[in-house]
Enzyme design. Structure first.
Site, PDB file in Angstrom:
ATOM      1  CD  GLU A   1       7.071  18.472 -40.774  1.00  0.00           C
ATOM      2  OE1 GLU A   1       8.080  18.551 -41.511  1.00  0.00           O
ATOM      3  OE2 GLU A   1       7.024  17.761 -39.753  1.00  0.00           O
TER       4      GLU A   1
ATOM      5  CE1 TYR B   1      10.439  19.446 -34.399  1.00  0.00           C
ATOM      6  CE2 TYR B   1      10.935  21.703 -33.785  1.00  0.00           C
ATOM      7  CZ  TYR B   1      11.270  20.540 -34.456  1.00  0.00           C
ATOM      8  OH  TYR B   1      12.440  20.463 -35.175  1.00  0.00           O
TER       9      TYR B   1
ATOM     10  CG  HIS C   1      12.304  19.817 -39.130  1.00  0.00           C
ATOM     11  ND1 HIS C   1      11.840  18.853 -38.261  1.00  0.00           N
ATOM     12  CD2 HIS C   1      11.449  19.824 -40.190  1.00  0.00           C
ATOM     13  CE1 HIS C   1      10.728  18.323 -38.780  1.00  0.00           C
ATOM     14  NE2 HIS C   1      10.472  18.901 -39.930  1.00  0.00           N
TER      15      HIS C   1
ATOM     16  CE  LYS D   1      15.681  21.444 -35.789  1.00  0.00           C
ATOM     17  NZ  LYS D   1      15.747  20.338 -34.777  1.00  0.00           N
TER      18      LYS D   1
ATOM     19  CG  ASN E   1      19.043  18.580 -34.061  1.00  0.00           C
ATOM     20  OD1 ASN E   1      18.368  19.553 -34.372  1.00  0.00           O
ATOM     21  ND2 ASN E   1      18.516  17.376 -33.851  1.00  0.00           N
TER      22      ASN E   1
HETATM   23  P1  DAT Z   1      14.588  14.663 -35.922  1.00  0.00           P
HETATM   24  O1  DAT Z   1      14.765  16.169 -35.841  1.00  0.00           O
HETATM   25  O2  DAT Z   1      15.861  13.965 -36.289  1.00  0.00           O
HETATM   26  O3  DAT Z   1      13.424  14.259 -36.789  1.00  0.00           O
HETATM   27  P2  DAT Z   1      12.898  14.023 -33.635  1.00  0.00           P
HETATM   28  O4  DAT Z   1      11.728  14.225 -34.544  1.00  0.00           O
HETATM   29  O5  DAT Z   1      12.954  12.759 -32.837  1.00  0.00           O
HETATM   30  O6  DAT Z   1      14.278  14.144 -34.426  1.00  0.00           O
HETATM   31  O7  DAT Z   1      12.975  15.223 -32.580  1.00  0.00           O
HETATM   32  C1  DAT Z   1      12.661  16.544 -32.983  1.00  0.00           C
HETATM   33  C2  DAT Z   1      13.650  17.474 -32.339  1.00  0.00           C
HETATM   34  O8  DAT Z   1      13.490  17.438 -30.925  1.00  0.00           O
HETATM   35  C3  DAT Z   1      15.119  17.125 -32.559  1.00  0.00           C
HETATM   36  O9  DAT Z   1      15.607  17.570 -33.807  1.00  0.00           O
HETATM   37  C4  DAT Z   1      15.769  17.818 -31.404  1.00  0.00           C
HETATM   38  C5  DAT Z   1      14.759  17.619 -30.290  1.00  0.00           C
HETATM   39  N1  DAT Z   1      15.097  16.404 -29.510  1.00  0.00           N
HETATM   40  C6  DAT Z   1      14.864  15.126 -29.865  1.00  0.00           C
HETATM   41  N2  DAT Z   1      15.321  14.265 -28.923  1.00  0.00           N
HETATM   42  C7  DAT Z   1      15.837  15.048 -27.941  1.00  0.00           C
HETATM   43  C8  DAT Z   1      16.476  14.785 -26.690  1.00  0.00           C
HETATM   44  N3  DAT Z   1      16.665  13.541 -26.256  1.00  0.00           N
HETATM   45  N4  DAT Z   1      16.894  15.851 -25.960  1.00  0.00           N
HETATM   46  C9  DAT Z   1      16.708  17.124 -26.378  1.00  0.00           C
HETATM   47  N5  DAT Z   1      16.110  17.437 -27.553  1.00  0.00           N
HETATM   48  C10 DAT Z   1      15.693  16.426 -28.318  1.00  0.00           C
HETATM   49 MG    MG Z   2      11.387  14.495 -36.571  1.00  0.00          MG
END
Ligand code: DAT
Ligand code: MG
Length: 140
Positions: free
Chosen positions: A128, A51, A117, A11, A114
């Site tokens: 994807e 997303y 992905h 990212k 973070n």
């Molecule tokens: P992952 O990337 O671990 O699969 P996810 O699919 O739940 O996690 O969420 C996708 C992305 O969205 C994640 O990498 C960062 C963002 N995200 C998730 N939860 C969040 C939060 N509480 N606040 C801000 N960004 C968030």
């Molecule tokens: Mg995810």
């Protein structure tokens, strides 16, 4: 375990800090093979389609802005149980919860920024991968 492919994205927070090589080393050390890879800059709209599953979440707009803020490296990782293995190497979504040695524990700046992905299931991996790579770009 079956050989799988998963879609990985390094990212903007990580490409900006020149961490692509360090993150790729963690994938390779875990036995994941990078079978396709390119550096691209997403538009906010393209990030939004990727997303779309999170469209109703409060962080969606911020997430799409972030994903379009700097180039990303999109890649296909292959290996035994690659989907779960990659999630293991990535660590928990929130770096504060990520196990020591994982990409997110070492490099992620926050839950929103973070560093990586990774697809979460075979069905999402297929969708994807097809979003970013054509058949011609995927060597057998
Ligand atoms: P992952 O990337 O671990 O699969 P996810 O699919 O739940 O996690 O969420 C996708 C992305 O969205 C994640 O990498 C960062 C963002 N995200 C998730 N939860 C969040 C939060 N509480 N606040 C801000 N960004 C968030
Ligand atoms: Mg995810």
């Amino acid at each position: 375990m079956a050989t799988e492919r998963t879609l990985s994205i390094i990212k903007p927070d990580a490409t900006k800090r020149n961490l692509t090589g360090k993150i790729n080393a963690k994938f390779e050390e875990a036995g994941l093979r990078i079978v396709a890879q390119k550096r691209i800059k997403l538009t906010k709209e393209q990030a939004g389609v990727f997303y779309a599953v999170h469209a109703e979440r409060p962080f969606y707009d911020e997430l799409c802005e972030f994903m379009a803020s700097e180039p990303v490296v999109v890649q296909v990782l292959e290996g035994d149980g690659a989907i779960a293995k990659n999630r293991e190497v990535m660590g928990a979504t929130n770096p504060a919860d990520a196990a020591a040695g994982t990409v997110r524990a070492e490099f992620a700046e926050s839950v929103g920024e973070n560093s990586v992905h990774g697809s979460d299931a075979p069905e999402t991996a297929a969708v994807e991968i097809a979003y970013f790579f054509s058949g011609l770009e995927l060597v057998g």
